[in-house]
Structure formats: structure tokens, C-alpha cells
Write a protein that holds these residues in place. Structure first.
Motif, mmCIF file in Angstrom:
data_model
loop_
_atom_site.group_PDB
_atom_site.id
_atom_site.type_symbol
_atom_site.label_atom_id
_atom_site.label_comp_id
_atom_site.label_asym_id
_atom_site.label_seq_id
_atom_site.Cartn_x
_atom_site.Cartn_y
_atom_site.Cartn_z
ATOM 1 N N PHE A 41 0.849 -1.246 0.000
ATOM 2 C CA PHE A 41 0.000 0.000 0.000
ATOM 3 C C PHE A 41 0.846 1.243 0.000
ATOM 4 C CE2 PHE A 41 -2.127 3.319 2.382
ATOM 5 C CZ PHE A 41 -3.229 3.542 1.546
ATOM 6 N N TRP A 42 1.809 1.311 0.760
ATOM 7 C CA TRP A 42 2.635 2.524 0.828
ATOM 8 C C TRP A 42 3.319 2.804 -0.462
ATOM 9 C CZ3 TRP A 42 7.827 2.063 -0.048
ATOM 10 C CH2 TRP A 42 8.388 0.799 0.017
ATOM 11 N N LEU A 43 3.718 1.694 -1.166
ATOM 12 C CA LEU A 43 4.387 1.910 -2.444
ATOM 13 C C LEU A 43 3.389 2.471 -3.466
ATOM 14 C CD1 LEU A 43 6.983 1.627 -4.064
ATOM 15 C CD2 LEU A 43 6.339 -0.732 -4.590
ATOM 16 N N SER A 44 2.197 1.986 -3.414
ATOM 17 C CA SER A 44 1.163 2.502 -4.330
ATOM 18 C C SER A 44 0.902 3.970 -4.071
ATOM 19 C CB SER A 44 -0.150 1.709 -4.143
ATOM 20 O OG SER A 44 0.107 0.345 -4.421
ATOM 21 N N LEU A 45 0.844 4.269 -2.830
ATOM 22 C CA LEU A 45 0.587 5.695 -2.466
ATOM 23 C C LEU A 45 1.717 6.571 -2.921
ATOM 24 C CD1 LEU A 45 -1.372 7.592 -1.050
ATOM 25 C CD2 LEU A 45 -0.166 7.132 1.113
ATOM 26 N N THR A 46 2.922 6.058 -2.814
ATOM 27 C CA THR A 46 4.091 6.859 -3.217
ATOM 28 C C THR A 46 4.081 7.056 -4.708
ATOM 29 O OG1 THR A 46 5.356 5.955 -1.364
ATOM 30 C CG2 THR A 46 6.610 6.958 -3.140
ATOM 31 N N LEU A 47 3.794 5.997 -5.446
ATOM 32 C CA LEU A 47 3.747 6.124 -6.908
ATOM 33 C C LEU A 47 2.657 7.077 -7.356
ATOM 34 C CD1 LEU A 47 4.285 2.357 -7.885
ATOM 35 C CD2 LEU A 47 5.892 4.229 -8.149
ATOM 36 N N ALA A 48 1.508 7.021 -6.686
ATOM 37 C CA ALA A 48 0.412 7.964 -7.031
ATOM 38 C C ALA A 48 0.827 9.399 -6.784
ATOM 39 C CB ALA A 48 -0.851 7.632 -6.244
ATOM 40 N N ALA A 49 1.478 9.631 -5.681
ATOM 41 C CA ALA A 49 1.919 11.007 -5.357
ATOM 42 C C ALA A 49 2.921 11.491 -6.358
ATOM 43 C CB ALA A 49 2.486 11.050 -3.935
ATOM 44 N N ALA A 50 3.857 10.539 -6.752
ATOM 45 C CA ALA A 50 4.863 10.946 -7.727
ATOM 46 C C ALA A 50 4.198 11.278 -9.045
ATOM 47 C CB ALA A 50 5.884 9.807 -7.882
#
Length: 519
Positions: free
Chosen positions: A9-18
Motif C-alpha cells: 500500500f505505501w508503495l502505491s501511495l508513493t507512486l500515485a503522489a509521484a
């Protein structure tokens, strides 16, 4: 079979933010580039517009400059024109001045020449005068030796003899002129007076103290007398006229020395007899109306008299006094007829003597105006008339003629002796005057004035030829006891101060009346 890779989940959130940040950055870059292009376009448009405005302003400035330059040149041209005109005027004045200087110089040269000629002639004249003086002295010395008189003595002797001769001649000439003037003046005065008298002929009727009132039948006498005489008493009290009802058929006698009272009584009695309603209240009402009617008639008579004589500009009060002359008499002669006659005589005489006939006519009409007012009876009528004329702004010549026609004041104009002479002519006509009537009226007036001086007295009437004096007093001012005392005091004062034949009855009348109105 594809196997899905599940990311944390955190990786998905990071990619979305990027990815979001990358999207925003890309959008910002695109927006910045578009904004920069737009700014360049706006700047280029502004620069182009500024260039246009700059060119327009430059053109306007050039036009304004040309306009100001044109106006400035016009002002300069006008100033130059005025300067040129001023220079031309100055040149013209300089030319005129130089011509005047040349003319003055020429006249000065001529004057110098004339002066030199005069000097030479004066020298010659002085030499001739010296020679003449020397010859004159020689002649005088020779005459003195021959006559035995000095020059001064001879001159004085000659002057004295000439003075005596001139004085004698002058006195003789003056006496001749005085005698001739007296003869001519007497003859001319008689001619003017006779011609004036002949041109104005007036009829005269002696004024009486009674008026006869005619009635249709003797039955009316009883109604006029009234029950127990109340009507006749009310009529006598209201008019101040004695009413005599005797056996004379169809006639009633009204007796009073004042013509105005008699006329009021006659007219009031005529209205009462015509109307038929005769009682005290009606009598008082009719008498009051008749009194106002007579006042209007007096004013009308005054106006008609001034119009007939051609006299204009009289004060209304003087016109009223002239109308009142109709009801006054002078030694039995009607005062208005006398004044009209004097006015016509004075006008004719003034015209014959080369004076102002209108002024003389005016003075003649007003000369006896002092006999009309009832105030200030102690003054002579001439002085009183002069004061009345002065009060109403008559001319000084008129006032002097009024005051001097009986020599109470000094005559200052030629109109005054003319009025005096014409007054004497009018009064001296045969049958014009009667002294007894005048003295009788004067005595009755004095009798009424004496009683009128007491406080509380409202009216006084002398009746029965002055043998009775009726005194009407105010009921609120005088009591019954005071009325008796008033009668006694008036009788005693008449005895002490007046001269009269027989005896005088003094009747004091005191009435109390209560008047109300139903509305």
C-alpha cells in the motif's frame, strides 16, 4: 495465466503522489510557456499602440505649435501696426509743432517791429503832450491874470453855479411830473373802478333769520306738535331751531340765526311731512340724515363755485369752506354771493391794471373765508382767514391779500389793495348790507359760545330772537342738582359779561335714555 503482482500500500501511495507531482509539473511548464507567449503578444500590441499614440501626440503638438505661432505672429503684426500708427501721429505732431514754432517766430518778429514802431510813436506823443501842457499852463496863467481868479477858484465857482441851476430845473421838472401823475392817476383810477363796477352787476337779497315752511293743510300742524308737544320739542332739540306754529294758514315759521340749522330743519320737516311718520325717534333719525345731506350739498356748492369761476387746485377743505359760505351772511349780505362778486371785480380790475387776473380772482373768492370757521372767534376774520389759507398752502400773495383787506396786516403785494377796493365796492352797493342783522347774529353766537364753555354741556341753542337759551347737557356728566346750579351760573355770567335788551331765559335740558338692540 497472468499473475497479478500485488504491491504494498505505501508503495502505491508513493507512486500515485509521484505521478500527481509529475502531472502538476508538466501542467505548470505548459502554462508558463503559454503565459510567456501571451505576454510577448500583449507587449508587442502595447508597443504598437504606444507608437500610434506617440505619432498622434506629435501631430497634435505640431498643430498646436503652428496655431500658437500663427496667433503670436498676428499679435505681433497688430502691435507693429499700432506702433506704426503711433509713429505716424508723432511725426504729424512734430510737423504741426514745427509749423507752429515757425508761425510763432514770425509773429514774434512782427510784434518786435510793431513794438519798435509804438515806442517811436509814444516818444513823439510824449513830446506833443509836453508841448500841449506847456501851452495849457501858459493859457491858464494868462486867464488867471485877466480874471483875477486862480484855476481852482474858477472851477469851484462854476460848479456851484451849475449845481444851483440843475437843482432848480430838477425841482421844477419833478413838480410838473408829480402834478401830471396825480391828475392821470386819479382819472385812470376812476375809469378802472367805474368800468369794473359796470361790468359786474349783482342782485342782492337781505338774509333773514326766519324761514316759512308751507304745508298742505292745517291738520298737519297737530301731528307736527305731537301729543303734549313731544314732537315739536324733539324737533327743536335736534335742530336748534325754534318752530313757531300759530294761526297763519298752511304755514309754519322756522326761526334761527344760523342758516345751516334752518335749512336742516326745513329739509327734515319736509321729509317727515312727506313720509307721514312723525315721532321723536323718527325725527332724530331724519335730522341726522338731513345733516349729512346738507354737508354733501355744501361740498357740491363749493366745487360748482370754483368751476364757475375757473379756479383750480384749491384744497378740499377750502372748497368745503367756500360751499359753507352759502349759509353765512355778512351784514345781511349772502357771503357766497359777496365773495363771488368780489372775485369777479378783482379779476377785471387786475386785468385792467396789467396784473394776474387769476391770482386776483382767487384772492377775492377767499378774502372772507375767515367768517366761516366757528373756532377762534376772538380773532378778526381777516387774520383767521389768512391763517386758514396758510394752513392749506395758498400762495403768499393770496394770504397777504386775505389778511390785509381790512388793514390788520401790512400790504406787500398789489393784489391786496385790489381785493380791499373790490370788497368795499361789493358791500357799498345800495341795499347790499344791513348792520343790524350782523350785530344780532354776533350777539346770539356769543350767547351760545358762553354757555358751551361749561363742562358737561353738549349743545346750546339760542332761540326766540335771543330771549331764550336752551342748554343740552349729558345725563351721565351732570346731575339734576348740578343742572339747576348750571342754569344759575350761566344766567349770572350772561348778566355780567353781555349787553342785551329785555331778559334771557336759560333752560337746561337733561335727558336719560336707555338704548338696546334686539338681534
Amino acid at each position: 495465466m497472468i499473475q497479478l503482482i500485488t504491491l504494498p500500500f505505501w508503495l502505491s501511495l508513493t507512486l500515485a503522489a509521484a505521478a500527481l507531482v509529475a502531472g502538476f509539473g508538466f501542467s505548470y511548464l505548459v502554462w508558463q510557456k503559454a503565459l510567456k507567449n501571451k505576454s510577448k503578444r500583449i507587449v508587442s500590441e502595447a508597443e504598437a499602440e504606444a507608437e500610434v499614440i506617440k505619432k498622434e501626440k506629435i501631430l497634435q503638438a505640431k498643430e498646436r505649435f503652428l496655431q500658437l505661432k500663427s496667433e503670436h505672429e498676428k499679435v505681433i503684426n497688430e502691435k507693429n501696426g499700432r506702433i506704426a500708427q503711433a509713429e505716424n501721429r508723432i511725426k504729424q505732431k512734430e510737423l504741426t509743432l514745427s509749423q507752429k514754432i515757425e508761425e510763432t517766430q514770425r509773429k514774434r518778429n512782427e510784434t518786435e517791429g510793431i513794438r519798435e514802431n509804438l515806442s517811436a510813436q509814444l516818444e513823439i506823443a510824449e513830446k506833443k503832450n509836453e508841448e500841449l501842457a506847456r501851452l495849457h499852463r501858459q493859457q491858464v496863467e494868462q486867464l488867471e491874470q485877466i480874471s483875477g481868479f486862480s484855476a481852482e477858484e474858477a472851477k469851484n465857482h462854476l460848479m456851484e453855479s451849475l449845481k444851483e441851476e440843475a437843482k432848480t430845473s430838477a425841482m421844477s421838472y419833478i413838480n410838473e411830473m408829480m402834478d401830471e401823475a396825480k391828475m392821470t392817476a386819479n382819472k385812470e383810477a376812476k375809469r378802472v373802478v367805474i368800468q369794473t363796477i359796470q361790468r359786474v352787476a349783482a342782485e342782492h337779497a337781505i338774509e333773514n333769520a326766519v324761514t316759512v315752511f308751507h304745508i298742505e293743510s292745517d291738520e298737519m300742524k297737530g301731528r307736527i306738535i305731537g301729543r303734549e308737544g313731544r314732537n315739536i320739542r324733539a324737533l327743536e332739540a335736534a335742530t336748534g331751531v325754534e318752530i313757531i306754529v300759530d294761526d297763519t294758514p298752511e304755514a309754519i315759521v322756522l326761526s334761527a340765526f344760523d342758516p345751516v340749522r334752518r335749512e336742516i330743519a326745513r329739509l327734515a320737516l319736509h321729509q317727515l311731512v312727506t313720509d307721514g311718520r312723525i315721532h321723536p325717534a323718527r325725527i332724530e333719525e331724519i335730522v341726522e340724515k338731513t345733516r349729512k345731506q346738507v354737508e354733501d350739498e355744501i361740498l357740491e356748492v363749493g366745487k360748482r363755485t370754483t368751476i364757475d369761476l375757473g379756479i383750480h387746485g384749491l384744497h378740499p377743505e377750502l372748497v368745503r369752506l367756500v360751499g359753507k359760505m352759502k349759509y353765512r351772511s355778512s351784514y345781511g349780505q349772502n357771503l357766497l354771493m359777496h365773495s363771488r362778486e368780489v372775485a369777479n371785480l378783482a379779476s377785471i380790475m387786475a386785468a385792467e391794471l396789467g396784473l394776474n387776473p387769476k391770482l386776483a380772482k382767487r384772492a377775492g373768492l377767499l378774502h372772507d373765508i375767515g367768517k366761516v370757521p366757528d373756532d377762534e372767534p376772538e380773532l378778526p376774520h381777516a387774520i383767521l382767514g389768512m391763517k386758514v389759507a396758510e394752513k392749506y398752502k395758498e400762495k403768499p400773495e393770496i394770504c397777504n391779500a386775505i389778511g390785509a383787506h381790512h388793514d390788520e396786516t401790512e400790504m406787500t403785494t398789489l393784489i391786496a389793495p385790489i381785493v380791499q377796493v373790490c370788497d368795499a365796492i361789493s358791500g357799498a352797493r345800495p341795499g347790499a348790507r344791513r348792520e343790524v342783522v350782523e350785530s344780532y347774529i354776533k350777539r346770539l353766537k356769543e350767547l351760545e359760545s358762553l354757555a358751551l364753555q361749561y363742562p358737561g354741556v353738549m349743545k346750546t341753542y339760542a332761540i326766540q330772537a335771543g330771549r331764550e337759551l336752551r342748554v343740552i347737557v349729558g345725563a351721565e356728566k351732570v346731575t339734576d342738582k348740578e343742572a339747576e346750579g348750571l342754569s344759575f351760573e350761566i344766567a349770572r355770567k350772561i348778566q355780567n359779561e353781555m349787553t342785551y335788551p329785555g331778559q334771557i331765559k336759560i333752560t337746561v335740558i337733561r335727558e336719560t335714555r336707555a338704548v338696546n338692540y334686539a338681534k
